[in-house]
Design a protein around this motif. Structure first.
Motif, PDB file in Angstrom:
ATOM      1  N   LYS A   1       0.830  -1.207   0.000  1.00  0.00           N
ATOM      2  CA  LYS A   1       0.000   0.000   0.000  1.00  0.00           C
ATOM      3  C   LYS A   1       0.863   1.255   0.000  1.00  0.00           C
ATOM      4  O   LYS A   1       0.617   2.206  -0.764  1.00  0.00           O
ATOM      5  N   GLN A   2       1.895   1.267   0.826  1.00  0.00           N
ATOM      6  CA  GLN A   2       2.775   2.436   0.901  1.00  0.00           C
ATOM      7  C   GLN A   2       3.466   2.696  -0.432  1.00  0.00           C
ATOM      8  O   GLN A   2       3.614   3.841  -0.858  1.00  0.00           O
ATOM      9  N   LYS A   3       3.860   1.622  -1.094  1.00  0.00           N
ATOM     10  CA  LYS A   3       4.518   1.769  -2.394  1.00  0.00           C
ATOM     11  C   LYS A   3       3.576   2.421  -3.409  1.00  0.00           C
ATOM     12  O   LYS A   3       3.980   3.313  -4.165  1.00  0.00           O
ATOM     13  N   ALA A   4       2.324   1.989  -3.414  1.00  0.00           N
ATOM     14  CA  ALA A   4       1.337   2.574  -4.333  1.00  0.00           C
ATOM     15  C   ALA A   4       1.106   4.047  -4.007  1.00  0.00           C
ATOM     16  O   ALA A   4       1.010   4.890  -4.904  1.00  0.00           O
ATOM     17  N   LYS A   5       1.041   4.372  -2.718  1.00  0.00           N
ATOM     18  CA  LYS A   5       0.810   5.760  -2.302  1.00  0.00           C
ATOM     19  C   LYS A   5       1.983   6.650  -2.703  1.00  0.00           C
ATOM     20  O   LYS A   5       1.802   7.755  -3.197  1.00  0.00           O
ATOM     21  N   TYR A   6       3.206   6.157  -2.491  1.00  0.00           N
ATOM     22  CA  TYR A   6       4.392   6.923  -2.884  1.00  0.00           C
ATOM     23  C   TYR A   6       4.450   7.087  -4.405  1.00  0.00           C
ATOM     24  O   TYR A   6       4.775   8.161  -4.924  1.00  0.00           O
TER      25      TYR A   6
ATOM     26  N   GLU B   1      -3.191   9.251   2.598  1.00  0.00           N
ATOM     27  CA  GLU B   1      -3.939   8.103   3.122  1.00  0.00           C
ATOM     28  C   GLU B   1      -5.446   8.244   2.929  1.00  0.00           C
ATOM     29  O   GLU B   1      -6.115   7.317   2.477  1.00  0.00           O
ATOM     30  N   ARG B   2      -5.991   9.401   3.285  1.00  0.00           N
ATOM     31  CA  ARG B   2      -7.444   9.569   3.166  1.00  0.00           C
ATOM     32  C   ARG B   2      -7.882   9.493   1.714  1.00  0.00           C
ATOM     33  O   ARG B   2      -8.896   8.863   1.393  1.00  0.00           O
ATOM     34  N   GLN B   3      -7.108  10.120   0.822  1.00  0.00           N
ATOM     35  CA  GLN B   3      -7.418  10.055  -0.604  1.00  0.00           C
ATOM     36  C   GLN B   3      -7.367   8.604  -1.091  1.00  0.00           C
ATOM     37  O   GLN B   3      -8.235   8.146  -1.841  1.00  0.00           O
TER      38      GLN B   3
ATOM     39  N   PHE C   1      -8.309   3.920 -11.362  1.00  0.00           N
ATOM     40  CA  PHE C   1      -8.665   5.242 -10.824  1.00  0.00           C
ATOM     41  C   PHE C   1      -7.415   6.075 -10.537  1.00  0.00           C
ATOM     42  O   PHE C   1      -7.416   7.295 -10.743  1.00  0.00           O
ATOM     43  N   LEU C   2      -6.351   5.434 -10.072  1.00  0.00           N
ATOM     44  CA  LEU C   2      -5.095   6.157  -9.827  1.00  0.00           C
ATOM     45  C   LEU C   2      -4.505   6.663 -11.147  1.00  0.00           C
ATOM     46  O   LEU C   2      -4.007   7.781 -11.230  1.00  0.00           O
ATOM     47  N   GLU C   3      -4.594   5.820 -12.177  1.00  0.00           N
ATOM     48  CA  GLU C   3      -4.077   6.219 -13.494  1.00  0.00           C
ATOM     49  C   GLU C   3      -4.910   7.341 -14.105  1.00  0.00           C
ATOM     50  O   GLU C   3      -4.418   8.119 -14.913  1.00  0.00           O
TER      51      GLU C   3
ATOM     52  N   SER D   1      -5.862  15.885  -8.320  1.00  0.00           N
ATOM     53  CA  SER D   1      -6.631  14.656  -8.130  1.00  0.00           C
ATOM     54  C   SER D   1      -7.866  14.580  -9.021  1.00  0.00           C
ATOM     55  O   SER D   1      -8.626  13.611  -8.942  1.00  0.00           O
ATOM     56  N   TYR D   2      -8.080  15.569  -9.882  1.00  0.00           N
ATOM     57  CA  TYR D   2      -9.225  15.559 -10.799  1.00  0.00           C
ATOM     58  C   TYR D   2      -9.243  14.238 -11.556  1.00  0.00           C
ATOM     59  O   TYR D   2      -8.222  13.799 -12.111  1.00  0.00           O
TER      60      TYR D   2
END
Length: 201
Positions: free
Chosen positions: A54-59, A65-67, A89-91, A130-131
């Protein structure tokens, strides 16, 4: 976790992956940072492995975290595979799309371009990194921003990576978001199933 602004090489070494782009330090020191990084042999728990994913994806995507939690919940509600939905969704974030189109050398730089109002969506300035892109949205660089040093260096004379879910128009310096990418088209080395398992506990 607040947005990370420290040395990117430390994070690349932590995950043994150049998640912020090319990293010379990772080649020189292919072991975790810290005093005991070279001799760290302790077996990680299942939770630790899932948390690291999870941390790797966030970085990688520069998400708080909330997002990240909100995106995961949105992914879980959508039909299909939750882990794949999460990455899609991240992409589809605007800052990531600007990076994928080659308007910026890194996601950090892309986020800054968006925040500083250099980027348009369907002809209108959007300054929210984040749009979430929708099918058919056209991302462009403002006319007076096309001489921006970061954008010029990113777009001039370099081989641009093409992505099947984006249509790039070099003449107009625009790109269209045509669809969500398939999982095998997303090049990031992220174990999304571990993230799903972590949030499912």
């Amino acid at each position: 976790m607040a947005r990370y602004t420290g040395p990117t090489s430390k994070i690349a070494r932590k995950f043994n992956d150049p998640i912020f782009g090319a990293c010379k330090e990772l080649k020189k020191k292919a072991y975790p940072p810290g005093q005991h990084g070279k001799n760290r042999r302790r077996k990680q728990s299942e939770y630790a492995i899932q948390l690291a994913a999870k941390q790797k994806a966030k970085y990688t995507y520069g998400v708080l975290e909330r997002q990240f939690r909100n995106i995961f919940e949105k992914s879980a509600m959508k039909s299909g595979i939750t882990g794949t939905n999460l990455l899609q969704f991240l992409e589809a974030r605007l800052d990531n799309t600007v990076y994928r189109l080659g308007f910026a050398p890194t996601r950090r730089a892309a986020r800054q371009l968006v925040s500083h109002k250099h980027i348009t969506v369907n002809g209108k300035v959007v300054n929210i990194p984040s749009y979430t892109m929708k099918f058919g949205d056209v991302v462009g660089v403002r006319a007076k921003s096309q001489t921006n040093k970061v954008i010029k260096e990113a777009t001039s004379g370099k081989q641009r990576t093409a992505y099947s879910w984006l249509e790039y128009n070099a003449e107009n310096m625009t790109g269209k978001f045509v669809q969500f990418p398939e999982r095998d088209e997303i090049p990031e080395n992220i174990q999304e199933q571990l993230i799903v398992e972590l949030y499912s506990k």
